[in-house]
Design an enzyme around this catalytic site. Structure first.
Site, short mmCIF file in Angstrom:
data_model
loop_
_atom_site.label_atom_id
_atom_site.label_comp_id
_atom_site.label_asym_id
_atom_site.label_seq_id
_atom_site.Cartn_x
_atom_site.Cartn_y
_atom_site.Cartn_z
N TYR A 11 0.92 -1.50 -0.17
CA TYR A 11 0.18 -0.09 0.05
C TYR A 11 0.83 1.17 -0.19
CZ TYR A 11 -2.89 3.70 2.10
OH TYR A 11 -3.09 4.98 2.35
N ILE A 12 1.46 1.31 1.06
CA ILE A 12 1.81 2.58 1.12
C ILE A 12 3.63 2.60 0.08
CG2 ILE A 12 3.57 4.35 2.64
CD1 ILE A 12 2.28 2.69 4.85
N TYR A 141 4.87 -5.81 16.57
CA TYR A 141 4.91 -4.95 15.60
C TYR A 141 5.97 -3.57 16.46
CZ TYR A 141 4.29 -1.60 12.02
OH TYR A 141 4.13 -0.74 11.54
N ASP A 285 -5.00 -1.19 21.96
CA ASP A 285 -5.41 0.23 21.71
C ASP A 285 -5.02 1.63 22.60
OD1 ASP A 285 -6.10 -0.35 18.63
OD2 ASP A 285 -8.21 -0.15 18.60
N1 UFG Z 1 -11.62 0.66 14.67
C1 UFG Z 1 -12.10 0.34 15.30
N2 UFG Z 1 -13.37 -0.55 14.45
C2 UFG Z 1 -12.69 -0.95 13.42
C3 UFG Z 1 -11.16 -0.91 12.67
C4 UFG Z 1 -10.40 0.19 13.76
O1 UFG Z 1 -13.22 0.71 16.14
O2 UFG Z 1 -12.86 -2.14 12.14
C5 UFG Z 1 -10.38 1.66 15.38
C6 UFG Z 1 -9.01 1.21 16.76
O3 UFG Z 1 -9.43 0.99 17.81
C7 UFG Z 1 -8.71 2.58 16.39
C8 UFG Z 1 -9.10 3.10 15.75
O4 UFG Z 1 -10.19 2.82 14.76
O5 UFG Z 1 -8.80 3.09 17.37
C9 UFG Z 1 -7.62 2.92 14.25
O6 UFG Z 1 -8.01 1.62 14.55
P1 UFG Z 1 -6.40 1.35 12.85
O7 UFG Z 1 -6.70 -0.07 13.48
O8 UFG Z 1 -6.95 1.72 11.77
O9 UFG Z 1 -4.95 1.74 12.95
P2 UFG Z 1 -3.94 1.62 14.75
O10 UFG Z 1 -4.23 3.42 15.16
O11 UFG Z 1 -4.94 0.63 15.20
O12 UFG Z 1 -3.07 1.07 13.87
C10 UFG Z 1 -2.55 2.47 13.34
C11 UFG Z 1 -1.07 1.24 12.15
C12 UFG Z 1 -0.45 0.15 12.91
C13 UFG Z 1 0.26 0.80 13.77
C14 UFG Z 1 -0.46 1.83 14.81
C15 UFG Z 1 0.02 2.31 15.70
O13 UFG Z 1 -1.77 0.92 10.90
O14 UFG Z 1 0.28 -0.09 12.10
O15 UFG Z 1 -2.03 3.06 14.26
O16 UFG Z 1 -0.32 2.84 16.82
F1 UFG Z 1 1.27 0.52 14.15
#
Ligand code: UFG
Length: 329
Positions: A11-12, A141, A285
């Site tokens: 992707y990136i 990770y 999270d």
């Molecule tokens: N979320 C939901 N529902 C979903 C998916 C995500 O509520 O179906 C929430 C998550 O709990 C989080 C926010 O949306 O609070 C963002 O979630 P993402 O999965 O989109 O992204 P993350 O913050 O978990 O992860 C990102 C990058 C990772 C990296 C991380 C650093 O994708 O690679 O930030 O904290 F490690």
């Protein structure tokens, strides 16, 4: 310049390859296609199919291609999976980069831009987060990426390999052409999942917890457009080429959005209702992650262009509408 982009079919990586080609660079993409897509690779890039850990393959790539610098995206990046399978993450993300550095050393390639992450901080001490704040990853990770940053520091000292580690916050959006975008299997990220609901591919989005200490109880993140991220990689290479020292930079927009706010903006952009349901928290999270990217703005001369969540979601929506089944379309 001729740049080796490891993980350039992802992707990136695929967006950075586009930006490099548009800037007039020659690009060699190295990818094992475990998570990458052939169709994401720009036709002007040379594609080398193989793995960083394959010694013979790597020797051939370095022998057959002139390489002035390396950008390394090749990694697994599912936080939840990393907790269940830490060795898979250390083998691919840490040992894979170690192999790459061995070849860079042998072939006297001494510049690398490394794809790092906000996950190196873990639960942040301060908001917004500065590069020299405590790093204490809460998952393998983030630990695998922080371990590479440490390895890079020692490789600079011993072999003079100069590096820039870019710690990304939440990357989203797609190329404005709508030709390339985000296509993960399984998809775990918030914005693509929301857009899959808008497309009718999923019934609803589960909001992981509404009992966090934030204004509406849902997690807050700092979203950055993938093309702004791509620009930062080009600027980081330029900075290394100008003889600057190794360094680490945050990349975010410095503004936080809660999950509910992201959902509301996506409803406005798409014109779809997008059903949601509150479910339990997802392990690991942090409540709030917001970058202080002032050093990237000052030292890299980085100017984010898609610095509103509407613009980020608009480009992602454009990609998802044109490619409802990702690269299978
Ligand atoms: N979320 C939901 N529902 C979903 C998916 C995500 O509520 O179906 C929430 C998550 O709990 C989080 C926010 O949306 O609070 C963002 O979630 P993402 O999965 O989109 O992204 P993350 O913050 O978990 O992860 C990102 C990058 C990772 C990296 C991380 C650093 O994708 O690679 O930030 O904290 F490690």
């Amino acid at each position: 310049m001729s740049i080796l982009v490891c993980g350039g079919a992802g992707y990136i990586g695929s967006h950075v390859v586009r930006a490099l080609i548009d800037a007039g660079d020659d690009v060699v993409v190295l990818d094992n296609l475990i998570t990458g897509h052939v169709d994401a690779v720009h036709e002007k890039a040379k594609l080398e199919l193989g793995d960083l850990k394959d010694d013979e393959f790597m020797k051939r790539v370095f022998n057959e291609n002139k390489i002035d610098g390396v950008i390394d995206f090749a990694a697994f990046s599912l936080v939840g999976e990393s907790v269940k399978e830490p060795l898979k993450y250390f083998e691919n993300n840490f040992y894979g980069t170690l192999c790459l550095l061995k070849h860079m050393k042998s072939y006297k390639v001494n510049k690398i831009v490394f794809s790092s992450t906000a996950a190196t901080y873990g639960e942040p001490e301060n908001i917004p987060i500065l590069e020299n704040d405590r790093t204490f990853p809460t998952n393998p990770y983030g630990e695998s990426k922080l371990s590479v940053e440490k390895m890079l520091k020692w490789c600079d000292k011993a072999y003079g390999i100069k590096y820039t580690a870019l710690r990304y916050f939440n990357v989203a959006g797609a190329h404005p052409s709508g030709e390339i975008g985000e296509d993960h299997d399984p998809e775990t990220h918030l914005i693509p999942i929301i857009l899959e609901v808008a497309l009718g591919k999923r019934e609803k989005i589960n909001i992981y917890g509404d009992d966090y200490p934030t204004m509406d109880g849902t997690c807050i993140r700092d979203y950055i457009h993938v093309m702004d991220l791509a620009d930062a990689h080009i600027l980081a290479l330029k900075r290394l080429n100008a003889g600057n020292p190794s360094d680490i930079f945050n990349l975010g927009n410095g503004e936080g959005f809660s999950v509910k706010e992201v959902l509301d903006i996506a409803r406005n952009v798409t014109g779809h209702a997008i059903l949601s349901e509150i479910s339990s928290r997802r392990d690991g999270d942090p409540a709030k992650l917001i970058a202080n990217s002032n050093r990237s703005i000052k030292e890299l001369n980085w100017i984010p262009k898609y610095n509103s969540l509407e613009k980020i979601i608009e480009t992602a929506w454009n990609w998802h509408q044109n490619h409802p089944h990702g690269y299978q379309d």
